[in-house]
Design a protein around this motif. Structure first.
Motif, short mmCIF file in Angstrom:
data_model
loop_
_atom_site.label_atom_id
_atom_site.label_comp_id
_atom_site.label_asym_id
_atom_site.label_seq_id
_atom_site.Cartn_x
_atom_site.Cartn_y
_atom_site.Cartn_z
N VAL A 331 0.84 -1.19 0.00
CA VAL A 331 0.00 0.00 0.00
C VAL A 331 0.88 1.25 0.00
O VAL A 331 2.03 1.23 0.43
N ARG A 332 0.31 2.34 -0.48
CA ARG A 332 0.96 3.65 -0.45
C ARG A 332 -0.10 4.71 -0.13
O ARG A 332 -1.25 4.61 -0.58
N TYR A 333 0.29 5.71 0.64
CA TYR A 333 -0.58 6.87 0.88
C TYR A 333 0.28 8.12 0.83
O TYR A 333 1.29 8.22 1.55
N VAL A 334 -0.10 9.07 -0.02
CA VAL A 334 0.65 10.32 -0.19
C VAL A 334 -0.32 11.49 -0.04
O VAL A 334 -1.26 11.62 -0.83
N PRO A 335 -0.14 12.36 0.98
CA PRO A 335 -1.02 13.53 1.12
C PRO A 335 -0.84 14.49 -0.04
O PRO A 335 0.19 14.50 -0.72
N ALA A 336 -1.86 15.31 -0.27
CA ALA A 336 -1.80 16.30 -1.34
C ALA A 336 -0.62 17.24 -1.12
O ALA A 336 -0.25 17.56 0.01
N SER A 337 -0.03 17.71 -2.22
CA SER A 337 1.09 18.63 -2.11
C SER A 337 0.63 20.02 -1.71
O SER A 337 1.38 20.80 -1.15
N ARG A 338 -0.62 20.37 -2.00
CA ARG A 338 -1.14 21.68 -1.66
C ARG A 338 -1.63 21.69 -0.23
O ARG A 338 -2.33 20.79 0.22
N GLU A 339 -1.30 22.76 0.49
CA GLU A 339 -1.72 22.86 1.89
C GLU A 339 -3.22 22.98 2.03
O GLU A 339 -3.80 22.67 3.06
N THR A 340 -3.89 23.45 0.99
CA THR A 340 -5.31 23.72 1.11
C THR A 340 -6.17 22.52 0.78
O THR A 340 -7.39 22.63 0.73
N GLU A 341 -5.58 21.34 0.53
CA GLU A 341 -6.37 20.17 0.18
C GLU A 341 -6.32 19.14 1.31
O GLU A 341 -5.25 18.70 1.72
N ILE A 342 -7.49 18.79 1.83
CA ILE A 342 -7.61 17.71 2.80
C ILE A 342 -8.54 16.69 2.19
O ILE A 342 -9.73 16.97 1.99
N GLY A 343 -8.04 15.53 1.85
CA GLY A 343 -8.86 14.55 1.16
C GLY A 343 -9.44 13.51 2.10
O GLY A 343 -9.11 13.44 3.28
N GLY A 344 -10.33 12.69 1.54
CA GLY A 344 -10.92 11.58 2.28
C GLY A 344 -10.52 10.25 1.68
O GLY A 344 -11.28 9.27 1.73
N ASP A 345 -9.31 10.18 1.10
CA ASP A 345 -8.84 8.95 0.46
C ASP A 345 -8.48 7.90 1.51
O ASP A 345 -7.97 8.24 2.57
N PHE A 346 -8.73 6.63 1.19
CA PHE A 346 -8.40 5.57 2.14
C PHE A 346 -8.17 4.25 1.41
O PHE A 346 -8.55 4.08 0.24
N TYR A 347 -7.53 3.32 2.11
CA TYR A 347 -7.42 1.94 1.65
C TYR A 347 -7.73 1.05 2.85
O TYR A 347 -7.70 1.48 4.01
N ALA A 348 -8.05 -0.20 2.57
CA ALA A 348 -8.34 -1.17 3.63
C ALA A 348 -8.00 -2.56 3.12
O ALA A 348 -8.15 -2.86 1.93
N ALA A 349 -7.56 -3.41 4.03
CA ALA A 349 -7.29 -4.83 3.74
C ALA A 349 -7.77 -5.62 4.94
O ALA A 349 -7.27 -5.44 6.05
N LEU A 350 -8.75 -6.51 4.73
CA LEU A 350 -9.44 -7.16 5.85
C LEU A 350 -9.69 -8.64 5.56
O LEU A 350 -9.99 -9.03 4.43
N ARG A 351 -9.56 -9.46 6.62
CA ARG A 351 -9.98 -10.87 6.50
C ARG A 351 -11.49 -10.95 6.69
O ARG A 351 -12.05 -10.29 7.56
N THR A 352 -12.13 -11.78 5.90
CA THR A 352 -13.57 -12.00 6.05
C THR A 352 -13.83 -13.51 6.02
O THR A 352 -12.96 -14.29 5.60
N PRO A 353 -15.03 -13.94 6.43
CA PRO A 353 -15.35 -15.38 6.38
C PRO A 353 -15.28 -15.96 4.98
O PRO A 353 -15.10 -17.18 4.82
#
Length: 534
Positions: A331-353
């Protein structure tokens, strides 16, 4: 003359008359009143003389023009003077020794003349007409200068108000101050926690080192203590760090300090004192506008820090991701380069039945709310998949959750439920970029899957099923990786597909290659997940 009349100021008067005796008589009256006289005998000579004086930067202050010149009428000469931008503001007074009527006076005014004299006239009248013409021209010039400065000030304030971060704000204010003063300018914006952003006009090539900035920050803090409003002061050269107004140069600094009403965010506009008037009202207004614009930017900076802390605390680090035999995950997560941007980006990896679930998503919008909703979606996903890992069921439940708790919010998500034993994967999409499968031979194709955004309450299609070979790499990204203003998203997606197919083998090289290719100075957050089964 009564004692309230203005004293005539020395001016240069061009007298245009083809009769030498008339030129002499008019010149004598004007010289006795303290004026400098430039006598010429024709309209052609007058134009040549104006050209010569324009080259030397010494245009006359007013022209007295006889109506009956031999080569052109005085009206025509006036029209030619008015038609040239460099002489258009020169006051012109027509005169004539013959009786004239309303028609001729109107012709003079229509040609652009400022007044009309009938000669011979009393010396006092000639002097008064000259003074009035010059005074009117100077007032027009003053108004034009004022209008120009107000235009520059308005443009600077618009640019300041459009700034997206304190550093941009300081640069915009410095450029505006430089245009207003015609000299170098430096602007300092001191934040509520003591942090300082500085900007300089474009004519400057470099800024002094950190030590000079610290000295300025301390100086501004001392001057600003207990103050509000706008203040101006001059700091002597020995107390002002060298280099801000030119490499190695030390000048007295004229500072204009402006504060918000609460005095939390002082702004300092600094210019060389020797080149800046002490009472320049336009700099006061620019500094004040900059201070008002700084407040919300610092509030947003604090909000962004909270949001990033929130995102990082809830997005698991790679070493904390669940491990499952037969699944490689990066996985990779990189915040926006602009100070005025706050995003709601996400990733998830989960075990399920029913298998291993991966997800990548993005809450629409850029705000602290987007970040908090992102956290709720991740928590909801973790809770729901304990009972059922089917991607369609999960998308429907997330959709209902958003409608119930955040009816004005929408989000995109892509969900992949994979079986490491068989390589089968069920994929559901909610308005997100579909997953990209990169084959061992370098072929790369997007999975044909689509569905409506979360939060709209629309029916969802059945998931798409694919089978992944052991060497296949499945890539999931948010649009922050490739979205570029002015470029169609389909074009960017095709560029991503081509770059992924040409990337070296392995999951880490794939992600690193794409971040190097697309992820520099992006205006939105980037979330990326790559997996391989087998």
């Amino acid at each position: 003359m009564d004692g309230n009349d203005e004293r005539p100021s020395p001016t240069t008067v061009m007298v245009v008359d083809d009769v030498a005796a008339n030129r002499y008589a008019m010149g004598a009256v004007l010289r006795r009143a303290g004026h400098r006289v430039v006598p010429v005998a024709s309209g052609g000579e007058a134009l040549v003389e104006l050209d010569a004086r324009l080259h030397d930067g010494a245009l006359p202050d007013v022209a007295l023009v006889d109506v009956g010149l031999p080569d052109m009428s005085g009206f025509e000469l006036c029209r030619r003077v008015r038609a040239r931008p460099c002489t258009a503001d020169l006051p012109v007074v027509h005169f004539s020794a013959t009786a004239i009527g309303t028609r001729e006076r109107c012709m003079g005014l229509d040609a652009g003349g400022d007044a009309y004299l009938t000669v011979p006239a009393e010396p006092q009248e000639i002097q008064a007409v000259v003074r009035a013409a010059v005074r009117g021209a100077r007032r027009r010039g003053d108004f034009e200068v004022l209008a120009h400065r107000l235009t520059l000030l308005s443009e600077a304030i618009v640019t300041v108000q459009a700034a997206r971060c304190p550093r941009e704000l300081a640069d915009a204010a410095a450029e505006g101050a430089a245009r207003l003063t015609g000299t170098d300018a430096v602007v300092f914006v001191l934040g509520p926690d003591g942090e300082m952003d500085s900007g300089t006009s474009r004519s400057r090539l470099a800024m002094p080192d950190a030590g000079a900035h610290e000295a300025v920050a301390g100086l501004i803090t001392r001057i600003a203590k207990g103050r509000t409003g706008v203040h101006s002061t001059v700091v002597p050269a020995p107390l002002w760090p060298a280099g801000f107004f030119g490499a190695g140069r030390q000048d007295d600094a004229r500072l204009v300090l402006a504060f918000t009403q609460e005095g939390r965010t002082p702004v300092c506009v600094a210019t060389p004192a020797r080149r800046t008037p002490l009472d320049d009202a336009s700099l006061f207004r620019l500094a004040q506008a900059t201070a008002f614009a700084a407040e919300p930017l610092f509030m947003y900076r604090a909000e962004r820090h909270i949001a990033l802390t929130l995102q990082r605390s809830f997005l698991p680090e790679p070493e904390r991701l669940p491990r499952l035999p037969g699944v490689d995950l990066v996985v990779r997560y990189v915040p926006a380069s602009r100070e005025t941007e706050i995003g709601g980006d996400f990733y998830a990896a989960l075990r399920t039945p029913s298998g291993f679930l991966t997800a990548v998503g993005d809450v629409v919008g850029h705000s602290l709310e987007a970040a908090t909703v992102m956290v709720e979606i991740r928590h909801g996903l973790r809770a729901y998949c304990v009972e059922d890992g089917d991607p369609r069921v999960l998308a429907e439940r997330l959709d209902r959750m958003l409608q119930h708790y955040h009816p004005d919010v929408t989000a995109t998500v892509c969900l992949v439920l994979a079986d490491p034993g068989t390589g089968r994967a069920r994929i559901a999409d909610a308005g997100h970029i579909p997953p990209l499968i990169v084959r061992e031979d370098g072929a790369a194709d997007y999975v044909r899957v689509r569905g409506p955004l979360l939060g709209l309450g629309l029916d969802r299609p059945e998931p798409t099923e694919v089978t992944l070979a052991p060497a296949d790499r499945l890539l999931m990204v948010t649009d922050g990786l490739i979205e570029t203003r002015g470029v169609d998203l389909a074009v960017s997606m095709d560029q991503l597909r081509t770059a992924a197919g040409a990337a070296p083998p392995g999951l880490d090289p794939l992600c690193d290659t794409l971040l190097d290719r697309f992820g520099q100075e992006q205006e939105d957050d980037i979330a990326m997940l790559a997996l391989r089964l087998g």
